[in-house]
Design a protein around this motif. Structure first.
Motif, PDB file in Angstrom:
ATOM      1  N   PRO A 232      63.231 -26.042 -73.337  1.00  0.00           N
ATOM      2  CA  PRO A 232      64.164 -25.190 -72.583  1.00  0.00           C
ATOM      3  C   PRO A 232      64.621 -25.844 -71.276  1.00  0.00           C
ATOM      4  N   ALA A 233      65.891 -25.634 -70.947  1.00  0.00           N
ATOM      5  CA  ALA A 233      66.464 -26.226 -69.726  1.00  0.00           C
ATOM      6  C   ALA A 233      65.740 -25.719 -68.479  1.00  0.00           C
ATOM      7  N   SER A 234      65.174 -24.526 -68.581  1.00  0.00           N
ATOM      8  CA  SER A 234      64.516 -23.932 -67.407  1.00  0.00           C
ATOM      9  C   SER A 234      63.337 -24.759 -66.914  1.00  0.00           C
ATOM     10  N   ILE A 235      62.842 -25.684 -67.736  1.00  0.00           N
ATOM     11  CA  ILE A 235      61.720 -26.530 -67.296  1.00  0.00           C
ATOM     12  C   ILE A 235      62.083 -27.271 -65.998  1.00  0.00           C
ATOM     13  N   GLY A 236      63.370 -27.581 -65.855  1.00  0.00           N
ATOM     14  CA  GLY A 236      63.840 -28.309 -64.666  1.00  0.00           C
ATOM     15  C   GLY A 236      63.697 -27.515 -63.380  1.00  0.00           C
ATOM     16  N   LEU A 237      63.451 -26.216 -63.498  1.00  0.00           N
ATOM     17  CA  LEU A 237      63.281 -25.372 -62.309  1.00  0.00           C
ATOM     18  C   LEU A 237      61.902 -25.523 -61.690  1.00  0.00           C
ATOM     19  N   VAL A 238      60.958 -26.042 -62.474  1.00  0.00           N
ATOM     20  CA  VAL A 238      59.570 -26.104 -62.001  1.00  0.00           C
ATOM     21  C   VAL A 238      59.353 -27.442 -61.293  1.00  0.00           C
ATOM     22  N   ARG A 239      59.894 -27.526 -60.090  1.00  0.00           N
ATOM     23  CA  ARG A 239      59.883 -28.789 -59.333  1.00  0.00           C
ATOM     24  C   ARG A 239      58.480 -29.265 -58.994  1.00  0.00           C
ATOM     25  N   SER A 240      57.520 -28.340 -59.015  1.00  0.00           N
ATOM     26  CA  SER A 240      56.144 -28.699 -58.667  1.00  0.00           C
ATOM     27  C   SER A 240      55.439 -29.476 -59.778  1.00  0.00           C
ATOM     28  N   PHE A 257      69.266 -31.929 -69.588  1.00  0.00           N
ATOM     29  CA  PHE A 257      69.503 -32.817 -68.442  1.00  0.00           C
ATOM     30  C   PHE A 257      68.591 -32.458 -67.273  1.00  0.00           C
ATOM     31  N   SER A 258      68.246 -31.165 -67.205  1.00  0.00           N
ATOM     32  CA  SER A 258      67.457 -30.694 -66.061  1.00  0.00           C
ATOM     33  C   SER A 258      66.105 -31.392 -65.950  1.00  0.00           C
ATOM     34  N   ILE A 259      65.664 -32.035 -67.032  1.00  0.00           N
ATOM     35  CA  ILE A 259      64.366 -32.704 -66.974  1.00  0.00           C
ATOM     36  C   ILE A 259      64.409 -33.828 -65.926  1.00  0.00           C
ATOM     37  N   ASN A 260      65.611 -34.368 -65.689  1.00  0.00           N
ATOM     38  CA  ASN A 260      65.761 -35.413 -64.659  1.00  0.00           C
ATOM     39  C   ASN A 260      65.421 -34.890 -63.270  1.00  0.00           C
ATOM     40  N   ASN A 261      65.416 -33.566 -63.104  1.00  0.00           N
ATOM     41  CA  ASN A 261      65.142 -32.969 -61.796  1.00  0.00           C
ATOM     42  C   ASN A 261      63.655 -32.897 -61.474  1.00  0.00           C
ATOM     43  N   LEU A 262      62.826 -33.213 -62.418  1.00  0.00           N
ATOM     44  CA  LEU A 262      61.381 -33.100 -62.173  1.00  0.00           C
ATOM     45  C   LEU A 262      60.899 -34.354 -61.441  1.00  0.00           C
TER      46      LEU A 262
END
Ligand SMILES: *[C@@H]1O[C@H](CO)[C@@H](O)[C@H](O)[C@H]1NC(C)=O
Ligand SMILES: *[C@@H]1O[C@H](CO)[C@@H](O)[C@H](O)[C@H]1NC(C)=O
Ligand SMILES: *[C@@H]1O[C@H](CO)[C@@H](O)[C@H](O)[C@H]1NC(C)=O
Ligand SMILES: *[C@@H]1O[C@H](CO)[C@@H](O)[C@H](O)[C@H]1NC(C)=O
Ligand SMILES: *[C@@H]1O[C@H](CO)[C@@H](O)[C@H](O)[C@H]1NC(C)=O
Ligand SMILES: *[C@@H]1O[C@H](CO)[C@@H](O)[C@H](O)[C@H]1NC(C)=O
Length: 406
Positions: A232-240, A257-262
């Motif tokens: 799920p794209a929401s994984i990228g929200l968990v910056r911690s 793409f949000s995985i790049n935000n981790l």
């Protein structure tokens, strides 16, 4: 003089009696005796007195005459856990880890309202995880890993608002991950730092609503289950997030793409799934040290640029990743690099390891690629595996160490 001695004697007798009678709460003592009766080999000091708080019973700790802690890890205890455990109502901490304890976990455990630590790892408990665990509102630490629990993860665990450590790994849990609905709690409500559910038989999709930006999650292990669908794209929200293990499932589709935000990730394991689309771009993950993307169905591509830029990288594994072209020689000089496993790809042309090979590099496994020649301009004394590459077809190389089949 005699009077003083007699007085002291009396005083000490009185003290003894004072301690002997009622130093330990009688209900707690009765519950401990019940626990004892279900163990084939209770600790030797148990049952020698009626006062586990005064004349200590091994592993029993008290406060103000009440039993508050049972610390019985690794004592070879055999037997089952008495339902009377629930009578020790001031119990804060229960650690029975690494014993030969079997049978089910009593739902009565939900009555232990003061419990903040529950550690049952490494026993042989079976049956369901009682949903009553969700009543333990003080619980901080819950470790039921390495048992034989079956059934589903109770949604009620989502109500454990103080929990920071959840470990249900290595059981036989089935069903999907419960997320909250209007009427019931779910795992999305947890504020845990560690959530380890690896090596069960959990299935279904990893729900989009599982993740949100308010989470404190730093270590997530969902590997070794039967999860399907896409990440799920929401994984990228968990910056911690620092450790993300999703390997060994049936995950498909392309990575969000949000995985790049981790950008705080240290370890990323997506191996042994059916992921498609481009390899993720990990360039922003400056703390990343361990990456395994092996055995997916990523688009064929050349080595991504982050192969030569990730300064923390120690271990890179991408087996069967559809990679071709030149392996960038800079990656062998990365300051932390120890292990490079890129076997079963289509890397071709000349392998050059560069002039600056890191002395800590121990293994370079390039078995079964299309590498046709080797250029070594700096010394490299550790393991290099080129078996199954055209370079090993040349007669002059066929006996070289790097051509041996391991
Ligand atoms: C304890 O948990 C059960 C099952 O989740 C629930 O039905 C019950 O209401 C809870 N009891 C208390 C006192 O919270
Ligand atoms: C889960 O996956 C394993 C290994 O791929 C397989 O043996 C097992 O049958 C699967 N279980 C379920 C419930 O799908
Ligand atoms: C990822 O980060 C970019 C910019 O840093 C931001 O625009 C985007 O919304 C983020 N995506 C997610 C899913 O957090
Ligand atoms: C990739 O798959 C092969 C074959 O199933 C397996 O032997 C190997 O261990 C897998 N690699 C990794 C890194 O998991
Ligand atoms: C060599 O790698 C290819 C993927 O590039 C794979 O299909 C094949 O099974 C591998 N061969 C051996 C002997 O491992
Ligand atoms: C390597 O493989 C790619 C893709 O198949 C090809 O375009 C390229 O010419 C090859 N390079 C060499 C040096 O063989």
């Amino acid at each position: 003089m005699t009077l003083i001695i007699a007085g002291l004697l009396l005083l000490s007798i009185a003290t003894c009696i004072g301690l002997g009678s009622g130093a330990s709460d009688p209900n707690d003592v009765a519950a401990l005796r019940s626990l004892m009766s279900q163990l084939q080999n209770p600790p030797q000091t148990w049952g020698k007195s009626d006062d586990p708080c005064g004349t200590p019973w091994e592993g029993v700790m008290c406060s103000e005459s009440r039993v508050t802690m049972l610390k019985l890890s690794t004592m070879g205890l055999k037997g089952t856990l008495s339902t009377d455990i629930a009578q020790i109502t001031q119990l804060h901490s229960l650690d029975l880890s690494y014993n030969d304890l079997s049978g089910t976990l009593t739902p009565n455990i939900g009555n232990l309202k003061q419990l903040s630590v529950l550690i049952l790892t490494g026993c042989k408990f079976s049956g369901n995880i009682p949903q009553e665990l969700g009543n333990l509102s003080q619980l901080l630490f819950l470790d039921l890993s390495l048992n034989q629990f079956t059934g589903t993860i109770p949604a009620s665990l989502g109500g454990l608002s103080n929990l920071y450590w959840l470990d249900l790994a290595k059981n036989k849990l089935t069903g999907s991950l419960p997320v909250s609905t209007r009427d019931t709690p779910g795992l999305d409500l947890l504020k845990v730092e560690q959530c380890n559910l690896q090596k069960n038989q959990l299935s279904g999709v990893i729900p989009e609503s599982l993740f949100s930006s308010g989470m404190k999650l730093s270590r997530l292990h969902l590997n070794g289950n039967n999860f399907t669908g896409s990440i799920p794209a929401s994984i990228g929200l968990v910056r911690s997030l620092e450790i993300l293990y999703l390997g060994g499932n049936d995950l498909s589709g392309s990575l969000p793409f949000s995985i790049n935000n981790l950008t705080n990730l240290n370890e990323l394991n997506l191996a042994n799934n059916k992921l498609t689309g481009p390899l993720p771009n990990l360039a922003q993950m400056s703390s990343l040290h361990t990456v395994d993307l092996s055995n997916n169905s990523f688009d064929a591509s050349e080595a991504p640029s982050w192969f030569s830029t990730l300064q923390s990288l120690t271990t890179l594994k991408i087996e069967s990743g559809g990679l071709y072209g030149q392996i960038p020689s800079q990656m062998f000089g990365l300051p932390a690099i120890q292990q490079v496993v890129l076997k079963n790809n289509a890397f071709n042309g000349t392998l050059s390891m560069g002039n600056n090979i890191n002395q800590g590099l121990m293994v370079v496994d390039l078995q079964n690629n299309s590498i046709s020649s080797l250029k070594l301009t700096a010394s490299y004394k550790h393991t290099l595996i080129l078996f199954g590459n055209p370079v090993c077809n040349a007669v002059r190389n066929s006996n070289a160490d790097f051509c041996l089949e391991l």
